[in-house]
Design a protein around this motif. Structure first.
Motif, PDB file in Angstrom:
ATOM      1  N   UNK A   1      38.484 -28.036 -47.029  1.00  0.00           N
ATOM      2  CA  UNK A   1      37.901 -29.414 -46.527  1.00  0.00           C
ATOM      3  C   UNK A   1      38.962 -30.879 -46.560  1.00  0.00           C
ATOM      4  N   UNK A   2      39.190 -31.175 -46.035  1.00  0.00           N
ATOM      5  CA  UNK A   2      40.129 -32.759 -45.504  1.00  0.00           C
ATOM      6  C   UNK A   2      40.903 -31.831 -45.347  1.00  0.00           C
ATOM      7  N   UNK A   3      41.625 -30.161 -44.748  1.00  0.00           N
ATOM      8  CA  UNK A   3      42.539 -30.382 -44.157  1.00  0.00           C
ATOM      9  C   UNK A   3      42.611 -31.052 -42.938  1.00  0.00           C
ATOM     10  N   UNK A   4      44.532 -31.130 -42.877  1.00  0.00           N
ATOM     11  CA  UNK A   4      44.622 -32.398 -41.148  1.00  0.00           C
ATOM     12  C   UNK A   4      44.185 -30.804 -40.694  1.00  0.00           C
ATOM     13  N   UNK A   5      43.921 -30.636 -39.392  1.00  0.00           N
ATOM     14  CA  UNK A   5      43.952 -29.330 -38.438  1.00  0.00           C
ATOM     15  C   UNK A   5      44.477 -29.741 -36.908  1.00  0.00           C
ATOM     16  N   UNK A   6      44.145 -30.993 -36.492  1.00  0.00           N
ATOM     17  CA  UNK A   6      44.695 -31.063 -34.987  1.00  0.00           C
ATOM     18  C   UNK A   6      45.687 -33.044 -35.970  1.00  0.00           C
ATOM     19  N   UNK A   7      46.911 -32.843 -35.093  1.00  0.00           N
ATOM     20  CA  UNK A   7      47.990 -34.538 -35.379  1.00  0.00           C
ATOM     21  C   UNK A   7      47.940 -34.831 -34.670  1.00  0.00           C
ATOM     22  N   UNK A   8      47.745 -36.182 -34.436  1.00  0.00           N
ATOM     23  CA  UNK A   8      47.447 -36.962 -33.190  1.00  0.00           C
ATOM     24  C   UNK A   8      49.017 -36.581 -32.319  1.00  0.00           C
ATOM     25  N   UNK A   9      49.243 -36.905 -30.869  1.00  0.00           N
ATOM     26  CA  UNK A   9      49.937 -36.652 -29.626  1.00  0.00           C
ATOM     27  C   UNK A   9      50.569 -37.322 -29.426  1.00  0.00           C
ATOM     28  N   UNK A  10      50.309 -38.783 -29.497  1.00  0.00           N
ATOM     29  CA  UNK A  10      50.965 -40.242 -29.149  1.00  0.00           C
ATOM     30  C   UNK A  10      50.842 -41.779 -29.793  1.00  0.00           C
ATOM     31  N   UNK A  11      50.550 -42.643 -29.283  1.00  0.00           N
ATOM     32  CA  UNK A  11      50.511 -44.000 -30.193  1.00  0.00           C
ATOM     33  C   UNK A  11      49.132 -44.095 -30.489  1.00  0.00           C
TER      34      UNK A  11
ATOM     35  N   UNK B   1      44.092 -38.596 -35.843  1.00  0.00           N
ATOM     36  CA  UNK B   1      43.896 -36.659 -36.694  1.00  0.00           C
ATOM     37  C   UNK B   1      43.025 -36.268 -36.723  1.00  0.00           C
ATOM     38  N   UNK B   2      42.901 -34.966 -36.767  1.00  0.00           N
ATOM     39  CA  UNK B   2      41.433 -34.606 -37.251  1.00  0.00           C
ATOM     40  C   UNK B   2      41.518 -33.205 -38.541  1.00  0.00           C
ATOM     41  N   UNK B   3      40.024 -33.490 -39.239  1.00  0.00           N
ATOM     42  CA  UNK B   3      40.267 -32.936 -40.383  1.00  0.00           C
ATOM     43  C   UNK B   3      39.104 -31.501 -40.529  1.00  0.00           C
ATOM     44  N   UNK B   4      39.573 -30.767 -41.523  1.00  0.00           N
ATOM     45  CA  UNK B   4      38.214 -29.737 -41.249  1.00  0.00           C
ATOM     46  C   UNK B   4      37.279 -29.782 -42.179  1.00  0.00           C
ATOM     47  N   UNK B   5      36.276 -29.792 -41.785  1.00  0.00           N
ATOM     48  CA  UNK B   5      34.804 -30.491 -42.630  1.00  0.00           C
ATOM     49  C   UNK B   5      34.523 -29.514 -43.433  1.00  0.00           C
ATOM     50  N   UNK B   6      35.365 -28.271 -43.782  1.00  0.00           N
ATOM     51  CA  UNK B   6      34.640 -27.093 -44.743  1.00  0.00           C
ATOM     52  C   UNK B   6      36.006 -26.645 -44.882  1.00  0.00           C
ATOM     53  N   UNK B   7      36.131 -25.842 -46.051  1.00  0.00           N
ATOM     54  CA  UNK B   7      36.287 -24.739 -46.881  1.00  0.00           C
ATOM     55  C   UNK B   7      36.335 -23.193 -45.452  1.00  0.00           C
ATOM     56  N   UNK B   8      37.426 -22.447 -45.203  1.00  0.00           N
ATOM     57  CA  UNK B   8      36.838 -21.544 -44.219  1.00  0.00           C
ATOM     58  C   UNK B   8      38.030 -20.879 -43.158  1.00  0.00           C
ATOM     59  N   UNK B   9      37.924 -20.300 -42.599  1.00  0.00           N
ATOM     60  CA  UNK B   9      38.650 -19.702 -41.631  1.00  0.00           C
ATOM     61  C   UNK B   9      39.034 -19.761 -40.416  1.00  0.00           C
ATOM     62  N   UNK B  10      40.080 -20.595 -39.743  1.00  0.00           N
ATOM     63  CA  UNK B  10      39.951 -20.504 -37.771  1.00  0.00           C
ATOM     64  C   UNK B  10      39.357 -19.108 -37.356  1.00  0.00           C
ATOM     65  N   UNK B  11      38.493 -19.295 -36.517  1.00  0.00           N
ATOM     66  CA  UNK B  11      38.054 -18.577 -35.879  1.00  0.00           C
ATOM     67  C   UNK B  11      38.427 -17.967 -34.286  1.00  0.00           C
TER      68      UNK B  11
END
Ligand code: SF4
Ligand code: SF4
Length: 441
Positions: free
Chosen positions: A59-69, A73-83
């Protein structure tokens, strides 16, 4: 009422329909077993997934990084596994990459501790937190907040204006935040004040929220926050930055210019709350309050939902549909998008879900333009919608651009007032898309 401020040009007075939800306290939605988290939840370049299928996430881990100015960022809303990492369609019909997360069994959301550390941090450090924790404008525009707060060299922010207008009918999420999280909102304002360093701070609230005006006024005074509470006449689209700046300061933002060019930084109440969560609670932006309303939903309310939750689940949390629905809209009825797939996920920009019946949606056949000029009278940008529409209808995108197409805010005032039921806003959206495609400027 005398003495109340508003903007001068155009505007309309749609039925507010706020009473479905504005007395309903915010309720937490159940977190689903599977969450679909789009990489495109903000204005600008989509984020890039930094996880792979099979990865464990927290939960709260960055899963998407910004790609421009201009990206976020996008963060995981939960603990889990990428399906899965796949393409999905968002409510506006745009395609986006999305990280599908299977929630860990027994996941319990973390309890965050409040920290006053921010008071020792520099404005730049605070704005870095806003950036790193993925805060974007929550009023609908989803512009990355850190970019807006970074006042360019040579410019001065005379005003920080907090946008508490929420003029779209049905929506009351910001209203509830003002009442239920008053001290958090005031602390969020202090944080943005430190980043932006304005000479004055004002909050604009329409008078259909007297309880919010009262509580903000009393609490700001009690906490010695020098905040001017500006009561505004009800008029749509006062929540648009340009109209709000005009209403609060009397200043006009020129065509193509940004608010900072007239000395203003505007931030929505939901954004202020997200800044508080990020800076004081160390919580990335992975949840938001959504107003679920309309005669087609059994028990309308305000729901705090994790990003990635299927919209269907929010409607179910409000007792489900009445069976009389004819349209579901994401956002408000004026600027929102009708959509069909209820499994589409909640994103950072989902301010409302409206389930509407035939009592609320005026379906009438389109006729020829009556040349009545009503659309021109109500356009808050001073445009000529009928003229632009005719250009677009004849594929003359240059003509539409020369008539001010890019100044159109897609506010819907023209379509709302048109007695011929001409789909003017859809026309403007199509015109902009085609002008970009054909590189017409
Ligand atoms: S949608 Fe565009 S053209 Fe129509 S009233 Fe709003 S700003 Fe004017
Ligand atoms: S409001 Fe409708 S009918 Fe009247 S001028 Fe505009 S487009 Fe034509």
């Amino acid at each position: 009422m005398k003495g109340l401020k508003t903007f001068s040009k155009g505007g309309i007075h749609p039925h507010g329909r706020k009473n479905f939800t504005n007395k309903k306290a915010i309720v937490k939605a159940e977190i689903p077993d599977t969450l679909v988290v789009p990489m495109s939840q903000h204005l600008g370049a989509p984020a890039e997934a930094v996880v792979s299928v099979g990865d464990e996430v927290l939960e709260g881990m960055q899963i998407g990084k910004p790609t421009g100015f201009i990206s976020a960022s996008i963060h995981s809303p939960v603990d889990g596994r990428v399906k899965e990492i796949t393409d999905i369609f968002l409510v506006n019909g745009m395609k986006s990459r999305a990280v599908v997360i299977e929630k860990t069994e027994g996941f319990i959301p973390s309890v965050k501790e409040k920290s006053d550390d921010w008071k020792t941090k520099s404005p730049q450090e605070l704005n870095e937190i806003v950036k790193d924790l993925g805060v974007v404008g929550m009023g609908g525009a989803t512009f990355p907040a850190n970019v807006k707060f970074a006042v360019p060299k040579g410019a001065i922010a005379e005003y920080l204006i907090i946008n508490a207008v929420e003029c779209e009918p049905y929506l009351s999420a910001d209203h509830r935040l003002l009442i239920e999280k008053t001290s958090e909102i005031l602390e969020g304002i202090r944080i943005i004040q430190k980043i932006v360093n304005p000479k004055k701070i004002a909050i604009g609230i329409e008078i259909n929220k007297p309880d919010a005006i009262d509580i903000i006024r009393r609490c700001a005074a009690a906490e010695n926050l020098d905040l001017e509470v500006v009561s505004l006449k009800m008029k749509y689209p006062q929540g648009d930055e340009k109209q709000l700046i005009k209403a609060v300061t009397g200043r006009e933002v020129p065509s193509g210019a940004l608010p900072i060019e007239v000395g203003c930084v505007v931030s929505n109440v939901g954004t202020v709350n997200a800044v508080y969560d990020a800076v004081v609670m160390n919580q990335p932006l992975y949840e938001r309050v959504v107003s679920v309303s309309g005669l087609g939903v059994k028990n309308p309310g305000n729901i705090l939902a994790r990003v990635g939750t299927p919209i269907r689940q929010l409607i179910d949390a409000c007792g489900g549909m009445t069976g009389k629905q004819i349209k579901v809209i994401a956002g408000g009825p004026m600027m929102g998008f009708a959509f069909y797939d209820l499994d589409t996920p909640v994103t950072k920009g989902t301010s409302g879900i409206l389930v509407l019946t035939d009592k609320e949606v005026a379906e009438a056949p389109q006729t020829a333009c009556l040349s009545c000029g009503k659309c021109v009278t109500v356009c808050p940008m001073g445009l000529n919608p009928t003229k632009m529409f005719k250009y677009i209808d004849h594929s003359d995108y240059q003509g539409a651009m020369d008539t001010g197409l890019m100044d159109c805010k897609e506010c819907g005032c023209c379509a709302f007032t048109c007695p011929a039921h001409i789909p003017l806003v859809q026309g403007m959206r199509l015109g902009k898309k085609m002008a970009r495609k054909k590189k017409v400027s």
